[in-house]
Design an enzyme around this catalytic site. Structure first.
Site, mmCIF file in Angstrom:
data_model
loop_
_atom_site.group_PDB
_atom_site.id
_atom_site.type_symbol
_atom_site.label_atom_id
_atom_site.label_comp_id
_atom_site.label_asym_id
_atom_site.label_seq_id
_atom_site.Cartn_x
_atom_site.Cartn_y
_atom_site.Cartn_z
ATOM 1 N N SER A 59 0.853 -1.190 0.000
ATOM 2 C CA SER A 59 0.000 0.000 0.000
ATOM 3 C C SER A 59 0.885 1.234 0.000
ATOM 4 O O SER A 59 1.328 1.703 1.055
ATOM 5 C CB SER A 59 -0.921 0.015 1.227
ATOM 6 O OG SER A 59 -1.611 1.249 1.314
ATOM 7 N N GLU A 60 1.173 1.752 -1.195
ATOM 8 C CA GLU A 60 2.047 2.915 -1.284
ATOM 9 C C GLU A 60 1.450 4.124 -0.570
ATOM 10 O O GLU A 60 2.171 4.897 0.077
ATOM 11 C CB GLU A 60 2.323 3.248 -2.753
ATOM 12 C CG GLU A 60 3.292 2.298 -3.436
ATOM 13 C CD GLU A 60 2.684 0.926 -3.717
ATOM 14 O OE1 GLU A 60 3.451 -0.053 -3.843
ATOM 15 O OE2 GLU A 60 1.433 0.851 -3.821
ATOM 16 N N GLN A 82 8.792 0.497 -4.174
ATOM 17 C CA GLN A 82 9.548 -0.575 -4.818
ATOM 18 C C GLN A 82 9.983 -0.236 -6.244
ATOM 19 O O GLN A 82 11.089 -0.565 -6.670
ATOM 20 C CB GLN A 82 8.723 -1.855 -4.791
ATOM 21 C CG GLN A 82 9.541 -3.113 -4.925
ATOM 22 C CD GLN A 82 8.728 -4.345 -4.564
ATOM 23 O OE1 GLN A 82 7.856 -4.763 -5.334
ATOM 24 N NE2 GLN A 82 8.994 -4.907 -3.407
ATOM 25 N N PHE A 83 9.121 0.420 -6.991
ATOM 26 C CA PHE A 83 9.448 0.966 -8.306
ATOM 27 C C PHE A 83 8.785 2.337 -8.413
ATOM 28 O O PHE A 83 7.688 2.533 -7.877
ATOM 29 C CB PHE A 83 8.941 0.069 -9.441
ATOM 30 C CG PHE A 83 9.694 -1.218 -9.602
ATOM 31 C CD1 PHE A 83 10.773 -1.308 -10.477
ATOM 32 C CD2 PHE A 83 9.335 -2.338 -8.873
ATOM 33 C CE1 PHE A 83 11.473 -2.493 -10.621
ATOM 34 C CE2 PHE A 83 10.028 -3.529 -9.006
ATOM 35 C CZ PHE A 83 11.103 -3.613 -9.888
ATOM 36 N N ALA A 84 9.416 3.261 -9.113
ATOM 37 C CA ALA A 84 8.826 4.588 -9.257
ATOM 38 C C ALA A 84 7.429 4.512 -9.857
ATOM 39 O O ALA A 84 6.575 5.353 -9.567
ATOM 40 C CB ALA A 84 9.727 5.469 -10.117
ATOM 41 N N ASP A 85 7.182 3.504 -10.676
ATOM 42 C CA ASP A 85 5.872 3.322 -11.303
ATOM 43 C C ASP A 85 4.757 3.095 -10.290
ATOM 44 O O ASP A 85 3.577 3.287 -10.605
ATOM 45 C CB ASP A 85 5.907 2.111 -12.240
ATOM 46 C CG ASP A 85 7.130 2.082 -13.132
ATOM 47 O OD1 ASP A 85 8.257 2.090 -12.572
ATOM 48 O OD2 ASP A 85 6.987 2.032 -14.356
ATOM 49 N N TYR A 86 5.125 2.695 -9.070
ATOM 50 C CA TYR A 86 4.124 2.375 -8.053
ATOM 51 C C TYR A 86 3.754 3.581 -7.187
ATOM 52 O O TYR A 86 2.947 3.445 -6.256
ATOM 53 C CB TYR A 86 4.638 1.272 -7.130
ATOM 54 C CG TYR A 86 4.950 -0.049 -7.789
ATOM 55 C CD1 TYR A 86 4.579 -0.326 -9.096
ATOM 56 C CD2 TYR A 86 5.627 -1.043 -7.080
ATOM 57 C CE1 TYR A 86 4.869 -1.541 -9.692
ATOM 58 C CE2 TYR A 86 5.918 -2.273 -7.668
ATOM 59 C CZ TYR A 86 5.549 -2.506 -8.969
ATOM 60 O OH TYR A 86 5.846 -3.717 -9.550
ATOM 61 N N PRO A 89 -0.444 5.759 -6.365
ATOM 62 C CA PRO A 89 -1.406 5.743 -5.257
ATOM 63 C C PRO A 89 -1.010 6.654 -4.103
ATOM 64 O O PRO A 89 -1.869 7.073 -3.321
ATOM 65 C CB PRO A 89 -1.416 4.267 -4.821
ATOM 66 C CG PRO A 89 -0.993 3.510 -6.021
ATOM 67 C CD PRO A 89 0.021 4.388 -6.693
ATOM 68 N N HIS A 129 7.338 -0.966 -14.734
ATOM 69 C CA HIS A 129 8.546 -1.042 -13.903
ATOM 70 C C HIS A 129 9.672 -0.174 -14.463
ATOM 71 O O HIS A 129 10.830 -0.366 -14.088
ATOM 72 C CB HIS A 129 9.041 -2.486 -13.800
ATOM 73 C CG HIS A 129 8.084 -3.435 -13.161
ATOM 74 N ND1 HIS A 129 7.022 -3.989 -13.843
ATOM 75 C CD2 HIS A 129 8.014 -3.920 -11.902
ATOM 76 C CE1 HIS A 129 6.346 -4.784 -13.037
ATOM 77 N NE2 HIS A 129 6.925 -4.755 -11.854
#
Length: 337
Positions: A59-60, A82-86, A89, A129
């Site tokens: 849960s970002e 974990q990845f900038a793409d995440y 949220p 990712h």
């Protein structure tokens, strides 16, 4: 002094900061026992315990929201997305809460959090990712944005970010994680290349946030870059045989405008390169600032070299990246104008 990869330098920065200040806590998805998906936090939980380095639910928004609350009560969270793409949220928490606490409380509260995230391509991770979302943060007043290009800077800047009283977005280029990068190769090369920017001290040191570095002096054209593209710029300048001055921004916000403008006023030409998509990328802001501050010194139009304006092309990853060849064409264009 020790030779470190960027992963090791980032880990060392957190280790030094946690040893120096009990208020520094590290958390995120899989950062505890597992040591993070890229092993940036490996060994920290064993050394400092589960209350100072711990795993979170997926849960970002929860990770960043918890960090903001902790920071308001005096802790110094250094969290990993974990990845900038995440990070999307958590964007609401970052822009509506973290960036505004100092101002909405009239300085009664600050938000000393660091949000670390691997950014960019290089691992064939595809659309979810491999994104480079730095421009989304530079548009937000109250955030600081850092993108290091080498292990020495990564450690010094991360320690400075952890000690900073305001929220810092710390974007770590994945292509630089595991070793030196000479701008030509898809993967890091060994032994350490001539673009290796020095050994990394094992103890505490900081690099000022908001200060760029000239990686290559020159008088014919200014190349502005950050992260992985610094190495591409160095390679392109050498391949093209052009006396280019290469500026490593290191910090996008605050931005070292003086170093940029002093260089462009000297060279009269400017090329800006970044891995993110062209439209509304951070390079557009650099171009606007150079135009505003150096118009009467320019001898050619400013040129941008960037990723394609398309969803991240998994199968064409290495064509998508700005390469020394693409950047060399831009340099030739500017020099011929």
């Amino acid at each position: 002094m020790a030779r470190m990869t960027m992963i090791e330098a980032v880990r060392s920065a957190m280790d030094v900061s946690m040893a120096q200040d009990d208020n520094v806590v590290v958390f995120g998805e899989d950062v505890g026992y597992f040591g993070g998906v890229f092993r940036c936090t490996q060994g920290l939980q064993a050394k400092y315990g589960k209350t100072r380095c711990f795993d979170t639910p997926i849960s970002e928004s929860g990770i960043v929201g918890t960090a903001i609350g902790m920071a308001a009560y005096g802790l110094k969270p250094c969290v990993e997305i974990q990845f900038a793409d995440y990070m999307y949220p958590a964007y609401d928490q970052l822009t509506q809460e973290a960036a505004r606490i100092r101002y909405r409380s009239n300085g009664d509260f600050t938000c000393p959090i660091v949000v670390r995230m691997p950014t960019g391509g290089g691992i064939f991770g595809g659309q979810t990712h491999s994104q480079s979302p730095e421009a989304l943060f530079t548009h937000v007043c109250g955030l600081k944005v850092i993108v290091p290009s080498n292990p020495y800077d990564a450690k010094g800047l991360l320690i400075a970010a952890i000690e900073d009283p305001d929220p810092v977005m710390f974007l770590e280029p994945k292509r630089l994680y595991n070793g030196p990068f000479d701008g030509h190769h898809e993967r890091p090369v060994t032994p350490w290349s001539k673009h290796d920017l020095g050994e990394v001290p094992e103890g505490h040191y900081t690099i000022p946030i908001g200060k760029a570095e000239i990686r290559r002096a020159g008088s014919a054209v200014t190349v502005v870059a950050y992260g992985t593209m610094v190495h591409v710029a160095l390679a392109a300048a050498e391949d093209a045989g052009i006396d280019a001055e290469v500026i490593d921004l290191r910090s996008l916000l605050p931005l070292d405008l003086d170093t940029i403008t002093n260089s462009v006023r000297k060279t009269g030409r400017c090329v800006v390169v970044h891995e993110a998509t062209l439209t509304s990328g951070f390079g557009a802001e650099v171009v606007a600032l150079v135009q505003e501050n150096c118009f009467y010194h320019l001898e050619a139009p400013i040129v941008r070299v960037a990723g394609w304006d398309t969803p991240y092309p998994h199968a064409q990853e290495w064509d998508y990246f700005p390469s020394p060849g693409r950047l060399g064409q831009a340099l030739a264009e500017v020099m011929g104008a």
